[in-house]
Design an enzyme around this catalytic site. Sequence first.
Site, mmCIF file in Angstrom:
data_model
loop_
_atom_site.group_PDB
_atom_site.id
_atom_site.type_symbol
_atom_site.label_atom_id
_atom_site.label_comp_id
_atom_site.label_asym_id
_atom_site.label_seq_id
_atom_site.Cartn_x
_atom_site.Cartn_y
_atom_site.Cartn_z
ATOM 1 N N LYS A 127 0.819 -1.225 0.000
ATOM 2 C CA LYS A 127 0.000 0.000 0.000
ATOM 3 C C LYS A 127 0.844 1.263 0.000
ATOM 4 C CE LYS A 127 -2.247 -0.991 3.830
ATOM 5 N NZ LYS A 127 -1.752 -2.368 4.085
ATOM 6 N N ASN A 150 -3.057 6.574 5.524
ATOM 7 C CA ASN A 150 -2.403 5.688 6.471
ATOM 8 C C ASN A 150 -0.907 5.975 6.586
ATOM 9 O OD1 ASN A 150 -2.801 3.465 8.277
ATOM 10 N ND2 ASN A 150 -1.792 2.114 6.823
ATOM 11 N N HIS A 197 -4.314 -9.446 10.115
ATOM 12 C CA HIS A 197 -5.189 -8.733 11.057
ATOM 13 C C HIS A 197 -6.485 -9.490 11.324
ATOM 14 C CE1 HIS A 197 -2.410 -5.462 10.536
ATOM 15 N NE2 HIS A 197 -2.745 -5.272 9.281
#
Length: 475
Positions: A127, A150, A197
């Site tokens: 990302k 982010n 996650h």
Amino acid sequence: MGSGQVTSWQGKNITVAGLGVSGISAARALAGLGASVTVVDGGDSEGHRARAAELGELGIAVRLADAATLPEGTDLVVTSPGWKPDSPLFAAAAAAGVEVVGDVEIAWQLRGPDAAPWLAITGTNGKTTTTQMLASILKAAGLRTAAVGNIGTPIIDVVLGEEKYDVLAVELSSYQLHWAPSLRAHSAAVLNLAPDHLDWHGSMDAYAADKGRIYEGNTVACVYNVADPATEKLVENADVEEGCRAIGFTLGAPGPSMLGVVDGILVDRAFVENRQKNAQELAEVKDVNPPAPHNIANALAAAALARAFGVAPRAVRDGLRDFRPDAHRVAFVDEVAGVTYIDDSKATNTHAAEASLAAFETVVWIAGGLAKGATFDELVATSAKRLRGVVLIGADRALIAEALARHAPEVPVVDLDRTDTGAMLAAVREAARLAEPGDTVLLAPACASMDMFANYNKRGDAFADAVRELAAESE
């Protein structure tokens, strides 16, 4: 309150969950717009109290050492990304009929009428690199842009700041997407999907669904990974604007409505006239830094989003040439006695480690740390043929050792049972002992770092320091 636009924050009672960077950003912004803000956090350290005192001077209430109780009269909860959906505070909010949203949702709602469109990126891995590549391409096209979300500056601060942008390159985590119901990007990409996650999301399906939210309401392009059918499925399930197109990227030759690679050239068969027959050259593989397969995929995804925004081919090439990756992402450290040492400490999950291992022929692999619920059989089975040896470190190294015993029993393994400050130097020395000239010693841990290091950056720094010490010893 619902997830529609809030027309006025004046007098709203807002509870902000978390006293980190994004929480402080949200609290300051909303208080500045006239809301009555209370920040809650379970911590009570000296640092927490110092930040609480700074916010107190702005009229923002802070409640430390209590992250479970919903302040009375709360109209909306704004959460920091890391707070789990099953947190007691959110259960209390649900019981009271109070909506929970994240900082990205607030940023989206605070955009002005002439706000810059968002080109959004998510995925298990890549990302940050892809977002930075995209920003580099957009800058090469002469556009005012920034890589946000982010990474870097909190997105609320960017939206409310004085600097005006033509377009934003926005990195979004699955956490942020979970709490951003009204986000509608110009175009978006899901780079890949792999288990990660799951302790936060609860299941792979829930994790994928949150990633897929990035496509909702896209207007021009939904960019997916041809090699990862799960990303295309997310596009198929998305509710997009009329005329929005599915655009694939592939390391092979592209079909129509795809970007791909032909004879060392990155080509576009999506944003060209007569895409059934024509392809537009964008850049050469050697323009991508580093030109590892997973990073070429990142470059294609960035190029697809830039082309969706109307960027010319030359800017794609120039932006990729200008791009320099962050530290700890497949970063060359040194060559010692004919052995190359590579720092990919950012490879904190199995998917990232697999991509990293695939970039090299013969590897002595340094791995281990906190597994975060991951399993390692597929990673080891896929990568076994490349392994000269393995050095294991960290709390959950036994899980990797067991996978190696099952799928690569012939590969020598050093199990390093120590967590002191000299552990990384010991790991590098063991790796050097196993390596032969022409090999790569690769730190790609496939695990989080917090069992031994403050973060993956510190782990990578320790590796680089150890390699430099090894180099000095060999002179």
